[in-house]
Design a protein around this motif. Structure first.
Motif, mmCIF file in Angstrom:
data_model
loop_
_atom_site.group_PDB
_atom_site.id
_atom_site.type_symbol
_atom_site.label_atom_id
_atom_site.label_comp_id
_atom_site.label_asym_id
_atom_site.label_seq_id
_atom_site.Cartn_x
_atom_site.Cartn_y
_atom_site.Cartn_z
ATOM 1 N N ILE A 79 0.869 -1.179 0.000
ATOM 2 C CA ILE A 79 0.000 0.000 0.000
ATOM 3 C C ILE A 79 0.905 1.228 0.000
ATOM 4 C CG2 ILE A 79 -1.744 1.358 1.203
ATOM 5 C CD1 ILE A 79 -2.949 -1.167 2.263
ATOM 6 N N SER A 155 -2.901 3.554 -2.927
ATOM 7 C CA SER A 155 -2.750 2.619 -4.037
ATOM 8 C C SER A 155 -2.412 1.233 -3.499
ATOM 9 C CB SER A 155 -1.647 3.102 -4.988
ATOM 10 O OG SER A 155 -1.455 2.184 -6.046
ATOM 11 N N LEU A 156 -3.204 0.237 -3.874
ATOM 12 C CA LEU A 156 -3.025 -1.133 -3.420
ATOM 13 C C LEU A 156 -2.320 -1.942 -4.508
ATOM 14 C CD1 LEU A 156 -5.446 0.080 -1.755
ATOM 15 C CD2 LEU A 156 -6.304 -2.259 -1.564
ATOM 16 N N PHE A 158 -1.219 -5.627 -5.583
ATOM 17 C CA PHE A 158 -1.501 -7.019 -5.300
ATOM 18 C C PHE A 158 -0.345 -7.879 -5.793
ATOM 19 C CE2 PHE A 158 -5.420 -4.834 -4.929
ATOM 20 C CZ PHE A 158 -6.193 -5.550 -4.042
ATOM 21 N N ALA A 166 -6.143 -8.018 -8.105
ATOM 22 C CA ALA A 166 -6.581 -6.622 -8.067
ATOM 23 C C ALA A 166 -8.008 -6.461 -8.569
ATOM 24 C CB ALA A 166 -5.624 -5.747 -8.885
ATOM 25 N N VAL A 170 -11.127 -5.252 -6.194
ATOM 26 C CA VAL A 170 -11.818 -3.979 -6.426
ATOM 27 C C VAL A 170 -13.305 -4.213 -6.655
ATOM 28 C CG1 VAL A 170 -12.041 -2.042 -8.026
ATOM 29 C CG2 VAL A 170 -9.774 -2.774 -7.264
ATOM 30 N N ALA A 214 -5.420 0.647 -7.752
ATOM 31 C CA ALA A 214 -5.019 -0.742 -7.525
ATOM 32 C C ALA A 214 -4.247 -1.234 -8.732
ATOM 33 C CB ALA A 214 -6.239 -1.629 -7.274
#
Length: 299
Positions: A79, A155-156, A158, A166, A170, A214
């Protein structure tokens, strides 16, 4: 009111970090929001008696919470925070915008490390990804004039155990939360060493009107999501707490004091929006320590 507040874990130096960020980012301030009580602490918390518990960082209009605790958890780049430098905020002057971005980069890189170099890319005239001295990751980006809705966007990424998740993640979040929508999605044009068809190199979405991003990692990562960075959800009432807890919690052993971990590994804090008032009640801290899901009437 900001419904989703990123919480960043610090090893007993959150107040110091808050002052540091206030000097790095424009229009930013930090203050101690709450302190540990002087009694009723668990044994491992005793050294923090009376010390700051949470530090609120107002980062140019976006709130982040810095948690002052031990070294149980460590933030990592799963993250990060996209920081948009919009020429519209610098009288349309691209050179002034770049100078402000570069100055912020220089401060963050001091004691930190580069994850992606500060260069011109196809998606931005100026972009770089840095992990600062405290382990927090920032993506600095020069946007097109008037195009950035938010200065800060969580911002994630994966990767690791969450690789290629992702899109389903989401979709799950957008279905679960109110006033939510999927934005753009840019799949990888060619497979990488770890991506599958449909994996995205960038996507954006909104939850309750707040912007998030993401992506699926393009390379194998030795890490994934951890409680080092969690997302606090400010709930209207017990019914909303109950609904979100039931839908999100996927790891029973991770449940504690309103914290949970979802099926993708992301950590959330599901709390009432009047948490500050509840914690001001006598014995509230001790009561919270004995809860998993927070129950408002038990404070």
């Amino acid at each position: 009111m900001q419904k989703f507040i990123p919480n960043l874990w610090f090893a007993a130096n959150a107040e110091e970090a808050g002052q540091y960020y206030a000097g790095v980012f424009p229009n930013t301030s930090a203050f101690v929001e709450s302190r540990y009580p002087t009694e009723g602490l668990l044994d491992f918390q005793e050294p923090l008696a009376g010390a700051p518990l949470t530090v609120t960082l107002d980062l140019n209009g976006t709130t982040l919470t810095l948690i002052n605790a031990g070294n149980d958890f460590t933030p990592n780049p799963s993250i990060s925070f996209i920081v948009s430098f919009d020429p519209a905020n610098y009288s349309g002057d691209a050179d002034a915008t770049r100078a402000a971005l570069d100055q912020t980069w220089d401060q963050l890189i001091d004691g930190g490390s580069v994850l992606m170099g500060l260069y011109t890319y196809a998606f931005s005239a100026r972009y770089g990804w840095v992990q600062d001295r405290y382990g927090i990751s920032w993506q600095l980006m020069q946007s097109d004039a008037g195009q950035s809705e938010s200065f800060i966007v969580p911002s994630l990424m994966f990767g690791g155990a969450a690789q290629n998740l992702a899109v389903p993640a989401v979709d799950f979040y957008v279905e679960l939360f109110e006033n939510a929508q999927v934005g753009s999605r840019f799949p990888y044009p060619e497979p990488t060493e770890v991506t599958v068809p449909g994996a995205v190199m960038f996507s954006d979405f909104k939850l309750n009107g707040q912007n998030f991003a993401a992506m699926d990692s393009a390379v194998a990562q030795p890490f994934s999501f951890s409680p080092g960075i969690s997302i606090e959800v400010q709930c209207e009432d017990q019914a909303e707490i109950d609904r979100l807890w039931e839908a999100l919690s996927a790891v029973p052993e991770a449940e504690q004091c309103g914290w949970l971990q979802d099926k993708f590994g992301v950590s959330w804090q599901v709390v009432p929006k009047n948490m500050g008032d509840l914690m001001a009640r006598p014995g509230a801290f001790e009561k919270m320590l004995n809860m998993k899901k927070l129950v408002i009437e038990d404070f």
